[in-house]
Enzyme design. Structure first.
Site, mmCIF file in Angstrom:
data_model
loop_
_atom_site.group_PDB
_atom_site.id
_atom_site.type_symbol
_atom_site.label_atom_id
_atom_site.label_comp_id
_atom_site.label_asym_id
_atom_site.label_seq_id
_atom_site.Cartn_x
_atom_site.Cartn_y
_atom_site.Cartn_z
ATOM 1 C CB SER A 157 -0.928 -0.056 1.215
ATOM 2 O OG SER A 157 -1.808 1.042 1.236
ATOM 3 C CB SER A 158 1.162 4.277 -0.408
ATOM 4 O OG SER A 158 1.671 5.589 -0.266
ATOM 5 C CE1 TYR A 171 0.128 4.965 -5.554
ATOM 6 C CE2 TYR A 171 0.388 6.514 -3.735
ATOM 7 C CZ TYR A 171 0.783 5.380 -4.398
ATOM 8 O OH TYR A 171 1.824 4.624 -3.913
ATOM 9 C CE LYS A 175 -0.589 1.875 -3.820
ATOM 10 N NZ LYS A 175 -0.174 0.507 -4.205
#
Length: 265
Positions: A157-158, A171, A175
């Site tokens: 993920s982020s 984005y 995530k």
């Protein structure tokens, strides 16, 4: 209580699929998994990445213990290719007289899009979500019948999944969705010892970093307790490999911030 002695090849006998494995984080994860003994299948998307994929495979197969490795081209943003990739992986295992088991799946493939809210189109939404979310779901579904007890699913993920960055709404939200899937899959799949976790890298020195606005990166570096810097591919890969191994078998449904302390969960 008996503790097992550490092995220099703790993933020997395991088979791992790494999506987005031709460059950056994916390439680093694939190589580190192989260093620890796993046979590795990397997935890449475009013809222009074929040479990069070949280079990763060459590095892996040149290791002293000679792990098996191959690359498969497939567009995981489509409905059909995730299952085709898994079929190709199984055929490769069979050709090498290996059981049709995939022990480790690293859902790393992803795409960024920097665009303000007022300009996002339905096509933009599909571009990001079809790969970052649906692609991860479909290839995980395709792997499930071949995931043995004690399998490992690791979603990349982020830190953006829990942060608000201007013009990165698609984005970051994709995530966050991947984190939600991580927790639900962990609840579903744990009965046989399978674990599902997510890793949230902060900024990492890689190709994708060039697509992030510089002011975001500079602000993150300034707010990162460890050395005020971005991370390295190797640092993220080591965390992924820990989650792929036996030492993490009591950890599931978790999201690990791999950000030098920029994000503390």
């Amino acid at each position: 209580m008996a503790f097992q002695q550490a092995s220099h090849l703790p993933l020997d006998g395991k088979v791992a699929i790494v999506t987005g494995g031709s460059r950056g984080l994916g390439a680093g994860m694939a190589q580190e998994l192989a260093i620890r003994g796993a046979s590795v299948i990397i997935v890449y998307t475009s013809e222009r990445s074929a040479g990069l994929a070949d280079n990763v495979i060459s590095k892996i197969t040149s290791l002293e213990h000679k792990p098996l490795a191959t690359s498969i081209r497939g567009d995981l943003s489509t409905v059909d290719d995730p299952s085709k990739v898994v079929d190709s992986a199984l055929a490769w295992l069979e050709s090498n007289a290996r059981p049709k088991n995939i022990h480790i799946l690293v859902n790393n493939a992803g795409v960024e899009l920097v665009k303000p809210l007022g300009k996002i189109t339905p096509e933009d939404f599909a571009k990001v979500y079809d790969l970052n979310v649906r692609g991860a779901l479909l290839i995980t579904q395709a792997v499930l019948p071949y995931l043995p007890a004690g399998g490992r699913i690791i979603n990349i993920s982020s830190v953006g999944g829990r942060a608000g960055f201007k013009e990165l709404g698609l984005y970051c939200s994709s995530k966050a969705a991947l984190e939600g899937l991580t927790r639900c899959w962990a609840a579903e799949l744990g009965k046989n010892g399978t674990t599902v976790n997510a890793v949230n890298p902060g900024p990492v020195q890689s190709d994708m970093l060039d697509n992030i606005p510089k002011y975001i990166i500079d602000a993150q570096k300034a707010a990162t307790p460890i050395e005020n810097r971005v991370g390295t591919v190797e640092e993220i890969a080591m965390i992924v490999c820990w989650l792929a191994g036996e030492d993490s078998k009591w950890v599931t449904g978790q999201t690990i911030s791999a950000s030098g302390g920029w994000a503390m969960y």
